[in-house]
Scaffold this motif. Structure first.
Motif, PDB file in Angstrom:
ATOM      1  N   ALA A  87       0.831  -1.204   0.000  1.00  0.00           N
ATOM      2  CA  ALA A  87       0.000   0.000   0.000  1.00  0.00           C
ATOM      3  C   ALA A  87       0.866   1.255   0.000  1.00  0.00           C
ATOM      4  CB  ALA A  87      -0.940  -0.003   1.195  1.00  0.00           C
ATOM      5  N   CYS A  88       1.942   1.245   0.775  1.00  0.00           N
ATOM      6  CA  CYS A  88       2.831   2.403   0.822  1.00  0.00           C
ATOM      7  C   CYS A  88       3.551   2.609  -0.506  1.00  0.00           C
ATOM      8  CB  CYS A  88       3.836   2.250   1.965  1.00  0.00           C
ATOM      9  SG  CYS A  88       3.122   2.405   3.622  1.00  0.00           S
ATOM     10  N   ILE A  89       3.967   1.518  -1.147  1.00  0.00           N
ATOM     11  CA  ILE A  89       4.597   1.637  -2.469  1.00  0.00           C
ATOM     12  C   ILE A  89       3.612   2.220  -3.469  1.00  0.00           C
ATOM     13  CG2 ILE A  89       5.517   0.321  -4.428  1.00  0.00           C
ATOM     14  CD1 ILE A  89       6.795  -1.590  -2.407  1.00  0.00           C
ATOM     15  N   ALA A  90       2.368   1.747  -3.437  1.00  0.00           N
ATOM     16  CA  ALA A  90       1.353   2.255  -4.362  1.00  0.00           C
ATOM     17  C   ALA A  90       1.161   3.758  -4.190  1.00  0.00           C
ATOM     18  CB  ALA A  90       0.037   1.515  -4.151  1.00  0.00           C
ATOM     19  N   THR A  91       1.132   4.215  -2.942  1.00  0.00           N
ATOM     20  CA  THR A  91       0.981   5.648  -2.689  1.00  0.00           C
ATOM     21  C   THR A  91       2.197   6.421  -3.186  1.00  0.00           C
ATOM     22  OG1 THR A  91      -0.398   5.215  -0.746  1.00  0.00           O
ATOM     23  CG2 THR A  91       0.638   7.386  -0.891  1.00  0.00           C
ATOM     24  N   ALA A  92       3.391   5.882  -2.932  1.00  0.00           N
ATOM     25  CA  ALA A  92       4.614   6.547  -3.373  1.00  0.00           C
ATOM     26  C   ALA A  92       4.667   6.670  -4.892  1.00  0.00           C
ATOM     27  CB  ALA A  92       5.840   5.795  -2.861  1.00  0.00           C
ATOM     28  N   LEU A  93       4.221   5.642  -5.601  1.00  0.00           N
ATOM     29  CA  LEU A  93       4.273   5.660  -7.063  1.00  0.00           C
ATOM     30  C   LEU A  93       3.177   6.525  -7.666  1.00  0.00           C
ATOM     31  CD1 LEU A  93       5.140   1.934  -7.859  1.00  0.00           C
ATOM     32  CD2 LEU A  93       6.639   3.930  -7.987  1.00  0.00           C
ATOM     33  N   ASP A  98       7.051  16.476 -12.371  1.00  0.00           N
ATOM     34  CA  ASP A  98       7.052  17.057 -13.728  1.00  0.00           C
ATOM     35  C   ASP A  98       5.801  16.662 -14.505  1.00  0.00           C
ATOM     36  OD1 ASP A  98       9.541  18.176 -13.162  1.00  0.00           O
ATOM     37  OD2 ASP A  98      10.627  16.442 -13.966  1.00  0.00           O
ATOM     38  N   ASN A  99       4.652  16.782 -13.845  1.00  0.00           N
ATOM     39  CA  ASN A  99       3.342  16.558 -14.477  1.00  0.00           C
ATOM     40  C   ASN A  99       3.076  15.102 -14.866  1.00  0.00           C
ATOM     41  OD1 ASN A  99       2.654  19.370 -14.383  1.00  0.00           O
ATOM     42  ND2 ASN A  99       4.006  19.688 -16.150  1.00  0.00           N
ATOM     43  N   SER A 100       3.865  14.186 -14.337  1.00  0.00           N
ATOM     44  CA  SER A 100       3.623  12.755 -14.546  1.00  0.00           C
ATOM     45  C   SER A 100       3.659  12.065 -13.194  1.00  0.00           C
ATOM     46  CB  SER A 100       4.678  12.133 -15.461  1.00  0.00           C
ATOM     47  OG  SER A 100       4.663  12.709 -16.741  1.00  0.00           O
ATOM     48  N   THR A 101       2.954  10.953 -13.080  1.00  0.00           N
ATOM     49  CA  THR A 101       3.076  10.161 -11.863  1.00  0.00           C
ATOM     50  C   THR A 101       4.351   9.337 -11.942  1.00  0.00           C
ATOM     51  OG1 THR A 101       1.898   8.231 -12.715  1.00  0.00           O
ATOM     52  CG2 THR A 101       0.558   9.983 -11.693  1.00  0.00           C
ATOM     53  N   LEU A 102       4.852   8.942 -10.780  1.00  0.00           N
ATOM     54  CA  LEU A 102       6.025   8.048 -10.791  1.00  0.00           C
ATOM     55  C   LEU A 102       5.693   6.737 -11.490  1.00  0.00           C
ATOM     56  CD1 LEU A 102       7.941   8.315  -7.389  1.00  0.00           C
ATOM     57  CD2 LEU A 102       8.466   9.359  -9.592  1.00  0.00           C
ATOM     58  N   ASN A 103       4.451   6.264 -11.361  1.00  0.00           N
ATOM     59  CA  ASN A 103       4.048   5.056 -12.092  1.00  0.00           C
ATOM     60  C   ASN A 103       4.329   5.209 -13.575  1.00  0.00           C
ATOM     61  OD1 ASN A 103       3.055   2.741 -10.746  1.00  0.00           O
ATOM     62  ND2 ASN A 103       1.264   3.892 -10.039  1.00  0.00           N
ATOM     63  N   GLU A 104       3.956   6.346 -14.117  1.00  0.00           N
ATOM     64  CA  GLU A 104       4.175   6.588 -15.548  1.00  0.00           C
ATOM     65  C   GLU A 104       5.655   6.698 -15.879  1.00  0.00           C
ATOM     66  OE1 GLU A 104       0.019   9.055 -16.392  1.00  0.00           O
ATOM     67  OE2 GLU A 104       1.820  10.123 -15.701  1.00  0.00           O
ATOM     68  N   SER A 108       7.768   4.204 -18.323  1.00  0.00           N
ATOM     69  CA  SER A 108       8.486   4.694 -19.498  1.00  0.00           C
ATOM     70  C   SER A 108       9.973   4.358 -19.442  1.00  0.00           C
ATOM     71  CB  SER A 108       8.294   6.203 -19.650  1.00  0.00           C
ATOM     72  OG  SER A 108       8.916   6.908 -18.582  1.00  0.00           O
ATOM     73  N   CYS A 109      10.512   4.264 -18.220  1.00  0.00           N
ATOM     74  CA  CYS A 109      11.936   3.926 -18.045  1.00  0.00           C
ATOM     75  C   CYS A 109      12.157   2.421 -17.868  1.00  0.00           C
ATOM     76  CB  CYS A 109      12.506   4.670 -16.847  1.00  0.00           C
ATOM     77  SG  CYS A 109      12.511   6.463 -16.999  1.00  0.00           S
TER      78      CYS A 109
END
Length: 235
Positions: A87-93, A98-104, A108-109
């Protein structure tokens, strides 16, 4: 077995400590930099934490995340037994950069996640959760500058700054050791000095074997303390 004696080390103080997760997952993503290319979530492990001072409360940790760059561990986060890691990882991501979520950004990386459950029985120490100190282990000069200003991260974030007491004293006789055995690594991180704030709520131990020039730091801050004490005496 890969033995690691210095690393970007994060220690969760409180159960489900979101600031710690948010910082660990975002630190270093600036100016196009990619600080790691994969991470491994480890459940039911034992990170044994020992100190030579009884007033430094740091509980042993029972979950961990290792971040890798080109298959080399570059960041380690050690996590409390009762934390909901996923759950904490999901929140962090889900945080934005820069107008993108860490998930995105991670997608992309092509930053990949793996999971392992070591199924170890928890080993606890005598530290009390309600008295646990906030630990910011430091392995490099730029991070130390940020930490002394109250931040958890080297990047420009507000994570960690909710603790307003950043009036630190240098203590040269502080020993703190982290020991963690995983499926492929053995982390043995030692510290022999630290900055501790006046309220004993946060400690910045300096890692042996790191990029820090420990002797130079000792000389600088011990000389500063001597001058302060001399000034008080003369006044």
């Amino acid at each position: 077995m890969n033995i690691i004696r210095t690393i970007d080390l994060w220690t969760e103080q409180l159960d489900n400590h979101l600031e710690c997760f948010m910082g660990a997952f975002v630190d270093g993503f600036e100016n196009g930099d990619i600080p790691f290319d994969s991470y491994k979530v480890i459940k039911h492990c034992n990170c044994i934490i020992t100190s030579n001072q009884g007033n430094i409360n740091i509980r042993n940790k029972h979950n961990a995340i290792i971040f890798y760059k080109n298959n080399k561990p570059v960041r380690l986060m050690v996590i409390n037994q009762n934390t909901d890691v996923d759950a904490c990882i999901a929140t962090a991501l889900n945080q934005t950069l820069d107008n993108s979520t860490l998930n995105e950004i991670y997608a992309s990386c092509n930053i990949t996640r793996t999971d392992i459950d070591l199924r170890q029985q928890p080993i606890n120490n005598d530290s009390l959760s309600e008295q646990e100190i906030d630990v910011g282990s430091c392995d490099r000069p730029n991070l130390l500058n940020s930490m002394l200003e109250g931040s958890y991260t080297q990047s420009d974030t507000d994570y960690g700054k909710s603790n307003n007491d950043s009036d630190y004293q240098f203590v040269s006789e502080t020993f703190i050791q982290y020991q963690l055995m995983t499926d492929n690594e053995y982390f043995d991180i030692e510290h022999h000095c630290a900055f501790i704030n006046e309220t004993m709520t946060r400690i910045i131990p300096l890692q042996d074997n790191s990029l820090l020039n420990i002797e130079s730091i000792k000389q600088k801050y011990q000389d500063t303390l001597l001058l302060q004490r001399k000034s008080k005496f003369l006044n």
